[in-house]
Motif scaffolding. Structure first.
Motif, PDB file in Angstrom:
ATOM      1  N   PRO A 161       7.240  -6.353  10.764  1.00  0.00           N
ATOM      2  CA  PRO A 161       7.172  -4.314  11.452  1.00  0.00           C
ATOM      3  C   PRO A 161       8.047  -4.268  10.196  1.00  0.00           C
ATOM      4  O   PRO A 161       7.403  -3.133   9.789  1.00  0.00           O
ATOM      5  N   GLU A 221       4.533  -3.269   8.037  1.00  0.00           N
ATOM      6  CA  GLU A 221       4.046  -2.155   8.702  1.00  0.00           C
ATOM      7  C   GLU A 221       4.329  -0.909   8.042  1.00  0.00           C
ATOM      8  O   GLU A 221       3.286   0.134   7.762  1.00  0.00           O
ATOM      9  N   GLN A 222       5.441  -1.099   8.429  1.00  0.00           N
ATOM     10  CA  GLN A 222       6.249   0.831   8.125  1.00  0.00           C
ATOM     11  C   GLN A 222       6.068   0.758   6.905  1.00  0.00           C
ATOM     12  O   GLN A 222       6.298   2.044   6.394  1.00  0.00           O
ATOM     13  N   CYS A 223       6.243  -0.355   5.835  1.00  0.00           N
ATOM     14  CA  CYS A 223       5.636   0.242   4.008  1.00  0.00           C
ATOM     15  C   CYS A 223       4.540   0.557   4.444  1.00  0.00           C
ATOM     16  O   CYS A 223       4.179   1.509   2.876  1.00  0.00           O
ATOM     17  N   THR A 271       2.519   2.131   5.951  1.00  0.00           N
ATOM     18  CA  THR A 271       2.031   4.057   6.728  1.00  0.00           C
ATOM     19  C   THR A 271       2.978   5.036   5.664  1.00  0.00           C
ATOM     20  O   THR A 271       3.053   6.179   6.108  1.00  0.00           O
ATOM     21  N   ASN A 272       3.543   4.448   5.554  1.00  0.00           N
ATOM     22  CA  ASN A 272       4.271   5.046   3.832  1.00  0.00           C
ATOM     23  C   ASN A 272       3.990   5.260   3.405  1.00  0.00           C
ATOM     24  O   ASN A 272       2.687   4.678   2.267  1.00  0.00           O
TER      25      ASN A 272
END
Length: 72
Positions: free
Chosen positions: A64, A67-69, A71-72
Motif C-alpha cells: 500500500p 501504491e501510494q507513492c 500515485t503521487n
C-alpha cells in the motif's frame, strides 16, 4: 487481460495471483476482474520481493505504501 493471460505472461501460477489479490497485494482487488498492464507490473514487483525473502505479511504493509507513492 484475464487471470489466465496474466499467469501466462508473468510466469506466476493463477492460484498464486488469486492469493496475492485476496491478500491485497495488487491494485486490482478482485481476481475475477480484468487485469491491466499496471497489475502485471505490481505482480512482478510482488513476485520479486517474495523471491528475495519477503513474506506475504511483510508485503501487506509495504505494497500500500508503494501504491501510494506511485500515485503521487
Amino acid at each position: 487481460m484475464t487471470l489466465e493471460q496474466l499467469a501466462a505472461r508473468s510466469g506466476v501460477a493463477a492460484d498464486k495471483i488469486v492469493a496475492y489479490t485476496q491478500a491485497g497485494l495488487l491494485p486490482c482487488k478482485d481476481a475475477r476482474a480484468t487485469f491491466s498492464a499496471d497489475d502485471q507490473y505490481w505482480l512482478d514487483m510482488v513476485n520479486c520481493f517474495l523471491e528475495n525473502g519477503s513474506s506475504v505479511e511483510d508485503l501487506k504493509d509495504l505494497m500500500p505504501l508503494c501504491e501510494q507513492c506511485a500515485t503521487n
